[in-house]
Design a protein around this motif. Structure first.
Motif, PDB file in Angstrom:
ATOM      1  N   PHE A  98     -12.652  94.088  14.185  1.00  0.00           N
ATOM      2  CA  PHE A  98     -11.341  93.981  14.840  1.00  0.00           C
ATOM      3  C   PHE A  98     -11.444  93.162  16.122  1.00  0.00           C
ATOM      4  O   PHE A  98     -12.356  93.363  16.936  1.00  0.00           O
ATOM      5  N   LEU A  99     -10.495  92.235  16.306  1.00  0.00           N
ATOM      6  CA  LEU A  99     -10.460  91.423  17.532  1.00  0.00           C
ATOM      7  C   LEU A  99      -9.264  91.776  18.407  1.00  0.00           C
ATOM      8  O   LEU A  99      -9.423  92.121  19.565  1.00  0.00           O
ATOM      9  N   LYS A 100      -8.052  91.699  17.820  1.00  0.00           N
ATOM     10  CA  LYS A 100      -6.865  92.033  18.605  1.00  0.00           C
ATOM     11  C   LYS A 100      -5.666  92.218  17.686  1.00  0.00           C
ATOM     12  O   LYS A 100      -5.646  91.705  16.553  1.00  0.00           O
ATOM     13  N   LYS A 101      -4.671  92.923  18.175  1.00  0.00           N
ATOM     14  CA  LYS A 101      -3.428  93.088  17.426  1.00  0.00           C
ATOM     15  C   LYS A 101      -2.606  91.809  17.534  1.00  0.00           C
ATOM     16  O   LYS A 101      -2.680  91.075  18.518  1.00  0.00           O
ATOM     17  N   VAL A 102      -1.785  91.580  16.503  1.00  0.00           N
ATOM     18  CA  VAL A 102      -0.916  90.418  16.475  1.00  0.00           C
ATOM     19  C   VAL A 102       0.513  90.900  16.239  1.00  0.00           C
ATOM     20  O   VAL A 102       0.752  91.741  15.370  1.00  0.00           O
ATOM     21  N   VAL A 103       1.461  90.363  16.989  1.00  0.00           N
ATOM     22  CA  VAL A 103       2.864  90.742  16.842  1.00  0.00           C
ATOM     23  C   VAL A 103       3.643  89.559  16.294  1.00  0.00           C
ATOM     24  O   VAL A 103       3.549  88.442  16.822  1.00  0.00           O
ATOM     25  N   LEU A 104       4.389  89.780  15.223  1.00  0.00           N
ATOM     26  CA  LEU A 104       5.232  88.746  14.637  1.00  0.00           C
ATOM     27  C   LEU A 104       6.693  89.025  14.958  1.00  0.00           C
ATOM     28  O   LEU A 104       7.148  90.175  14.893  1.00  0.00           O
ATOM     29  N   LYS A 105       7.438  88.004  15.291  1.00  0.00           N
ATOM     30  CA  LYS A 105       8.855  88.181  15.587  1.00  0.00           C
ATOM     31  C   LYS A 105       9.608  88.700  14.375  1.00  0.00           C
ATOM     32  O   LYS A 105      10.555  89.445  14.479  1.00  0.00           O
TER      33      LYS A 105
END
Length: 423
Positions: A98-105
């Motif tokens: 795991f590196l980081k969370k990603v948020v999609l519009k």
């Protein structure tokens, strides 16, 4: 090229989700929605996405560890509910990949229905604290079960580091096994199932008591549920009913458990506390609010083997999941940092305390009421549960008499108290 792992869900299949991998999240979401012909009735939403270092390795880890939660017909589909979703996310975030969370519009958050936390005040219900305490004393059939919101509120107060690599034992709380809905678990078990990876627990052990009152639809036969990593197992020892006093339950308490978290039966609290204190294990439990002024328990508070947790608990669920009121409180032997309720205590000279809240009983003992504490009084004086639960024993006072103190005024018995004195 970046690598992503995602959880996607169809608007028409809210009991399922798909966990997949891609190098382009936006493109993958468009592909899912293209399958429906851009139907207004069926849309796909990415509920969670993370950038990872090795998407194929992490996807395989998920397949291996959550095989029991995948559809038999389509192995890419996983069963979904809010509890399982949090468990998937916790596992992903705890992975070395795991590196980081990603948020999609374009992503939509899962529709999770929250329980209403608002409730009418005691005054609005025509209930006094005396009514609640008397009701708690009368409990004999142990019909009370903890609400998840009360567990979450209390356990959120403790630092995350206390859970790392620890074995949590819920010896009065059922956890359902593989193939059943985790939302049917009792509150303590559900909390640790949901947050297992976030808390970095080593193991969770829960016992199911095989009784006539089968609140969690898990059956009348006692068993032991164990979760270690993503592996889950149910074990039923011969002639085991799941009681906290049984040989196998006591063995787990003595040999495996690091922390005990549970809501033991009110009517058997004396016996339960004896086993618990003798084990010398760390604990966070719910018990009757009057324990701290009851002879069977006072010595634990006097000897600093137990003290109040952060919150009281006034609402429970009966076997039909209907809310009922009773006076309970969290108790623990973990250090309490900056107890908020201490500010409710009113320390002042005896002369400044209003006469209506300070009285002397027939023996001449001072009774301090309504959170008032005489800070210039050197003799023992009697306080109620309120001052003990708000933390007076952390403010330079100690219990001087290890039995319940029963004051009499004009020959009439008043509420039981406990005697404390400045040290």
């Amino acid at each position: 090229m970046k690598q992503y792992l995602y959880i996607v869900q169809s608007s028409l299949e809210t009991s399922k989700c798909k966990i997949g991998i891609t190098n382009d999240l936006q493109r993958r979401l468009r592909e899912y929605n293209a399958i429906t012909g851009i139907s207004s009735d069926t849309t796909y939403s990415i509920l969670f996405a993370a950038e990872v270092s090795n998407m194929r390795a992490l996807e395989q880890d998920i397949k291996n560890n959550f095989a029991h939660l995948r559809e038999q017909g389509n192995r890419e589909i996983y069963f979904y509910n809010p509890s399982l979703f949090e468990m998937y996310v916790g596992f992903i975030c705890a992975s070395e990949h795991f590196l980081k969370k990603v948020v999609l519009k374009e992503s939509k958050k899962p529709q999770i229905t929250k329980l209403k936390t608002s409730k009418p005040s005691m005054q609005e219900r025509g209930v006094t604290r005396k009514d609640l305490i008397n009701k708690a004393r009368r409990v004999k059939d142990d019909e009370f079960y903890t609400r998840i919101e009360d567990v979450e509120k209390e356990l959120a107060e403790y630092p995350l580091k206390i859970w790392k690599d620890k074995v949590v034992f819920c010896n009065c709380d059922d956890a359902v096994g593989a193939g059943r809905d985790y939302t049917d678990s009792s509150a303590f078990a559900l909390y640790f199932l949901k947050h297992f990876f976030r808390l970095k627990l080593k193991k969770l052990i829960c016992t199911h008591y095989g009784s006539k009152q089968d609140l969690f639809n898990a059956g009348a036969k006692g068993y032991i549920f164990t979760k270690e990593g993503a592996s889950e197992m149910i074990h039923t020892p011969p002639n085991y009913t799941g009681g906290f006093e049984e040989k196998e339950s006591l063995r787990i308490l003595r040999e495996e458990a690091d922390i005990v978290c549970t809501n033991p039966p009110f009517s058997r609290a004396v016996e339960y506390w004896q086993f618990l204190i003798k084990s010398k294990k760390k604990f966070i439990i719910i018990s009757n609010i009057t324990n701290c002024v009851t002879t069977a328990f006072i010595s634990y508070f006097a000897d600093k083997k137990a003290w109040a947790g952060y919150n009281r608990v006034d609402w429970y669920l009966n076997p039909k999941r209907v809310p009922v009121s009773a006076a309970g409180h969290f108790f623990t032997n973990f250090p309490i940092k900056n107890r908020p309720n201490i500010k409710r205590l009113k320390f002042m000279p005896l002369e400044e305390i209003p006469d209506v809240v300070k009285k002397y009983d027939d023996s001449g003992t001072l009774l301090a009421n309504n959170n008032y504490i005489p800070n210039d009084y050197d003799l023992p004086f009697a306080v109620s549960t309120r001052q003990i639960l708000n933390g007076v024993l952390e403010c330079g006072y100690a219990i001087t008499y290890k039995k319940q103190y029963r004051p009499y005024i004009n020959g009439k018995e008043k509420f039981s108290r406990v005697l404390i004195q400045k040290v």
